[in-house]
Design an enzyme around this catalytic site. Sequence first.
Site, mmCIF file in Angstrom:
data_model
loop_
_atom_site.group_PDB
_atom_site.id
_atom_site.type_symbol
_atom_site.label_atom_id
_atom_site.label_comp_id
_atom_site.label_asym_id
_atom_site.label_seq_id
_atom_site.Cartn_x
_atom_site.Cartn_y
_atom_site.Cartn_z
ATOM 1 N N GLY A 12 0.825 -1.204 0.000
ATOM 2 C CA GLY A 12 0.000 0.000 0.000
ATOM 3 C C GLY A 12 0.857 1.251 0.000
ATOM 4 O O GLY A 12 1.996 1.232 0.473
ATOM 5 N N GLY A 38 0.396 5.461 0.860
ATOM 6 C CA GLY A 38 -0.409 6.611 1.258
ATOM 7 C C GLY A 38 0.210 7.864 0.679
ATOM 8 O O GLY A 38 1.167 7.802 -0.105
ATOM 9 N N THR A 39 -0.310 9.019 1.059
ATOM 10 C CA THR A 39 0.207 10.288 0.551
ATOM 11 C C THR A 39 1.664 10.472 0.970
ATOM 12 O O THR A 39 2.499 10.898 0.174
ATOM 13 C CB THR A 39 -0.625 11.460 1.119
ATOM 14 O OG1 THR A 39 -2.008 11.111 1.035
ATOM 15 C CG2 THR A 39 -0.410 12.736 0.332
ATOM 16 N N TYR A 40 1.963 10.132 2.217
ATOM 17 C CA TYR A 40 3.314 10.357 2.744
ATOM 18 C C TYR A 40 3.965 9.085 3.272
ATOM 19 O O TYR A 40 4.929 9.153 4.017
ATOM 20 C CB TYR A 40 3.271 11.393 3.875
ATOM 21 C CG TYR A 40 2.583 12.684 3.505
ATOM 22 C CD1 TYR A 40 2.936 13.379 2.350
ATOM 23 C CD2 TYR A 40 1.564 13.202 4.300
ATOM 24 C CE1 TYR A 40 2.298 14.542 1.991
ATOM 25 C CE2 TYR A 40 0.918 14.382 3.949
ATOM 26 C CZ TYR A 40 1.292 15.053 2.797
ATOM 27 O OH TYR A 40 0.662 16.209 2.452
ATOM 28 N N SER A 41 3.441 7.942 2.911
ATOM 29 C CA SER A 41 3.996 6.711 3.479
ATOM 30 C C SER A 41 3.884 5.550 2.497
ATOM 31 O O SER A 41 3.171 5.622 1.498
ATOM 32 C CB SER A 41 3.243 6.346 4.763
ATOM 33 O OG SER A 41 1.885 6.080 4.464
ATOM 34 N N LYS A 42 4.618 4.500 2.826
ATOM 35 C CA LYS A 42 4.577 3.268 2.048
ATOM 36 C C LYS A 42 4.359 2.140 3.056
ATOM 37 O O LYS A 42 4.915 2.180 4.154
ATOM 38 C CB LYS A 42 5.916 3.102 1.343
ATOM 39 C CG LYS A 42 5.941 2.067 0.263
ATOM 40 C CD LYS A 42 7.249 2.111 -0.506
ATOM 41 C CE LYS A 42 7.231 3.157 -1.609
ATOM 42 N NZ LYS A 42 8.348 3.028 -2.542
ATOM 43 N N ASP A 54 -10.553 10.241 8.277
ATOM 44 C CA ASP A 54 -10.197 9.764 6.938
ATOM 45 C C ASP A 54 -10.819 8.388 6.701
ATOM 46 O O ASP A 54 -10.179 7.480 6.171
ATOM 47 C CB ASP A 54 -8.675 9.701 6.784
ATOM 48 C CG ASP A 54 -8.234 9.533 5.318
ATOM 49 O OD1 ASP A 54 -9.053 9.797 4.419
ATOM 50 O OD2 ASP A 54 -7.074 9.137 5.091
#
Length: 270
Positions: free
Chosen positions: A17, A19-23, A134
């Site tokens: 996965g 995210g905007t600022y993460s993996k 969210d």
Amino acid sequence: MEKLLLSKGYQLGITIGEGTYSKVKEAYCKHQERKVAVKIIDRQTVPKDFIHKFLPRELQIVQNLDHKNIIKVHEIWESEDGKICMVMELAEGGDVLEHIRREGPLSEQNAKALFRQLVAAIRYCHDSGIAHRDLKCENTLLDKSFNVKLADFGFAKIFRTGSAELSKTFCGSTAYAAPEVLQGVPHQSVKSDIWSLGIVLYIMLCGHLPFDDTNIPKMLWLQQNGVVFPGHVELSRECRDLVGRLLEPDVSLRPPVQEVCSHPWLADSQ
């Protein structure tokens, strides 16, 4: 990063996965002989606002969460080069959106079983003074036994229970955002979570969004006019009633999570 994880007994696998600022990567924990998920956030590449405001909040919140329908965080560390690692429970069933894209909409009974668990997770959060902010199908994960595991508290907020504290921050995804959030007016984040629950339930039942998010002014107009179900979708009166109550544009009429739990559709043991 891989060296640090190996030294702590974790072998990194595939990315599952982003995210905007993460993996998020899968990893194997040698000590416990099981798979886990590792969320990696790189301080060097994320905005200052996120580092100073949202990240400390997320790290504080996730370490204290303890509910069977919320992803459990086992460990958190930071590497010398500024990467933060969160080792978490792995939800092997993927997310609800993936499941619907693969299998189609859920039956009313299956949707009820999953949604009841998601509502229980949100009730726990709200009772603990946490608004998720969210909520969406992509953050509603499934374990291998098809149980809900709520994830991603990157935008979550701590509030004083019983207070009428208002938020001015736009968080989350436009498609799941309540009208008051889209309009940019100060709002109660817990009530916005309830709206997002309604969007998730509608998608579970119908397989698509209730409101098209490509045109925001039109979307706001549609939200005010009430939710419409496709003609071919057969749903009980109680089920339709709950979706309508969750997707209530008037915040003062939208129920708190405690009322949602006792709605006839969810309270029914069938």
